[in-house]
Motif scaffolding. Sequence first.
Motif, mmCIF file in Angstrom:
data_model
loop_
_atom_site.group_PDB
_atom_site.id
_atom_site.type_symbol
_atom_site.label_atom_id
_atom_site.label_comp_id
_atom_site.label_asym_id
_atom_site.label_seq_id
_atom_site.Cartn_x
_atom_site.Cartn_y
_atom_site.Cartn_z
ATOM 1 N N ILE A 143 2.400 -14.226 16.105
ATOM 2 C CA ILE A 143 1.683 -14.625 14.888
ATOM 3 C C ILE A 143 0.542 -15.583 15.239
ATOM 4 C CG2 ILE A 143 3.119 -16.600 14.194
ATOM 5 C CD1 ILE A 143 1.698 -13.888 11.848
ATOM 6 N N GLY A 144 0.715 -16.396 16.280
ATOM 7 C CA GLY A 144 -0.351 -17.292 16.717
ATOM 8 C C GLY A 144 -1.560 -16.540 17.235
ATOM 9 N N ARG A 145 -1.314 -15.498 18.054
ATOM 10 C CA ARG A 145 -2.427 -14.686 18.560
ATOM 11 C C ARG A 145 -3.114 -13.942 17.425
ATOM 12 N NH1 ARG A 145 -0.261 -10.824 21.671
ATOM 13 N NH2 ARG A 145 1.883 -11.567 21.503
ATOM 14 N N ALA A 146 -2.332 -13.416 16.479
ATOM 15 C CA ALA A 146 -2.916 -12.706 15.341
ATOM 16 C C ALA A 146 -3.761 -13.649 14.486
ATOM 17 C CB ALA A 146 -1.815 -12.069 14.489
ATOM 18 N N GLU A 147 -3.268 -14.846 14.264
ATOM 19 C CA GLU A 147 -4.021 -15.811 13.473
ATOM 20 C C GLU A 147 -5.338 -16.178 14.155
ATOM 21 O OE1 GLU A 147 -3.356 -20.030 11.132
ATOM 22 O OE2 GLU A 147 -1.830 -19.353 12.541
ATOM 23 N N LEU A 148 -5.307 -16.345 15.478
ATOM 24 C CA LEU A 148 -6.528 -16.661 16.228
ATOM 25 C C LEU A 148 -7.541 -15.520 16.123
ATOM 26 C CD1 LEU A 148 -8.172 -18.428 18.141
ATOM 27 C CD2 LEU A 148 -6.850 -17.460 20.040
ATOM 28 N N VAL A 149 -7.086 -14.290 16.329
ATOM 29 C CA VAL A 149 -7.983 -13.126 16.261
ATOM 30 C C VAL A 149 -8.571 -12.990 14.860
ATOM 31 C CG1 VAL A 149 -8.032 -10.595 16.295
ATOM 32 C CG2 VAL A 149 -6.912 -11.850 18.148
ATOM 33 N N LEU A 150 -7.725 -13.089 13.843
ATOM 34 C CA LEU A 150 -8.229 -12.940 12.469
ATOM 35 C C LEU A 150 -9.146 -14.095 12.077
ATOM 36 C CD1 LEU A 150 -5.028 -11.495 10.812
ATOM 37 C CD2 LEU A 150 -7.220 -10.320 11.133
ATOM 38 N N ALA A 151 -8.858 -15.305 12.560
ATOM 39 C CA ALA A 151 -9.746 -16.433 12.270
ATOM 40 C C ALA A 151 -11.126 -16.181 12.868
ATOM 41 C CB ALA A 151 -9.145 -17.727 12.815
ATOM 42 N N GLU A 152 -11.176 -15.720 14.111
ATOM 43 C CA GLU A 152 -12.464 -15.423 14.746
ATOM 44 C C GLU A 152 -13.215 -14.341 13.978
ATOM 45 O OE1 GLU A 152 -14.170 -16.750 17.184
ATOM 46 O OE2 GLU A 152 -12.661 -18.181 17.850
ATOM 47 N N LEU A 153 -12.524 -13.277 13.653
ATOM 48 C CA LEU A 153 -13.155 -12.146 12.967
ATOM 49 C C LEU A 153 -13.634 -12.538 11.569
ATOM 50 C CD1 LEU A 153 -13.828 -9.126 12.963
ATOM 51 C CD2 LEU A 153 -11.510 -8.702 12.173
ATOM 52 N N LEU A 154 -12.761 -13.161 10.797
ATOM 53 C CA LEU A 154 -13.114 -13.505 9.416
ATOM 54 C C LEU A 154 -14.174 -14.603 9.357
ATOM 55 C CD1 LEU A 154 -9.566 -13.293 7.821
ATOM 56 C CD2 LEU A 154 -11.416 -11.604 7.684
#
Length: 160
Positions: free
Chosen positions: A54-65
């Motif tokens: 979930i930490g990696r997903a949050e980082l990726v989505l934060a960068e993208l969004l």
Amino acid sequence: MIAGRNASNSGQSKSASGQIFVFSRSFLATPELVRGLLVEMTERIGPHVSGDLIGRAELVLAELLNNVVQHGSAGCPGQAPLVHLSVVAQNDGLACSVSDDGGLLPHVCLSSKAPEPSSFPEGGFGWFLIGHLTQSLAYFRENDRNFVAFTVPMNAVDPG
């Protein structure tokens, strides 16, 4: 591993109670809404996957969004793009899709080469990071909308 997950679930992530873990939202791309949305996504999906995933997903989505927030309204200044986000917990990780009606994504963003630090004074490493934390990263544009899909794998991708 997702609670209650076994090979007989036919690719759907279900708990012992039969619940499928999906997070889906539509929102305007503003800094406040993105922050709140990431918290909400983590609260919804986080209890059913590892903290690392979930930490990696949050980082990726934060960068993208955040890229959509910062650069998506280039064609219509002052107007926040409309974003659709879906995250589905699967046996191999988190399948994510994001679409927005912002401007065209520059092709340089999809390069797998690390950017030269001196040429990106305000960052510029977001897409490089996204590409290295995900699998099956795909982008296309259709009918004035950007579409990005990827999987954040169950286990971190080995950079070597």
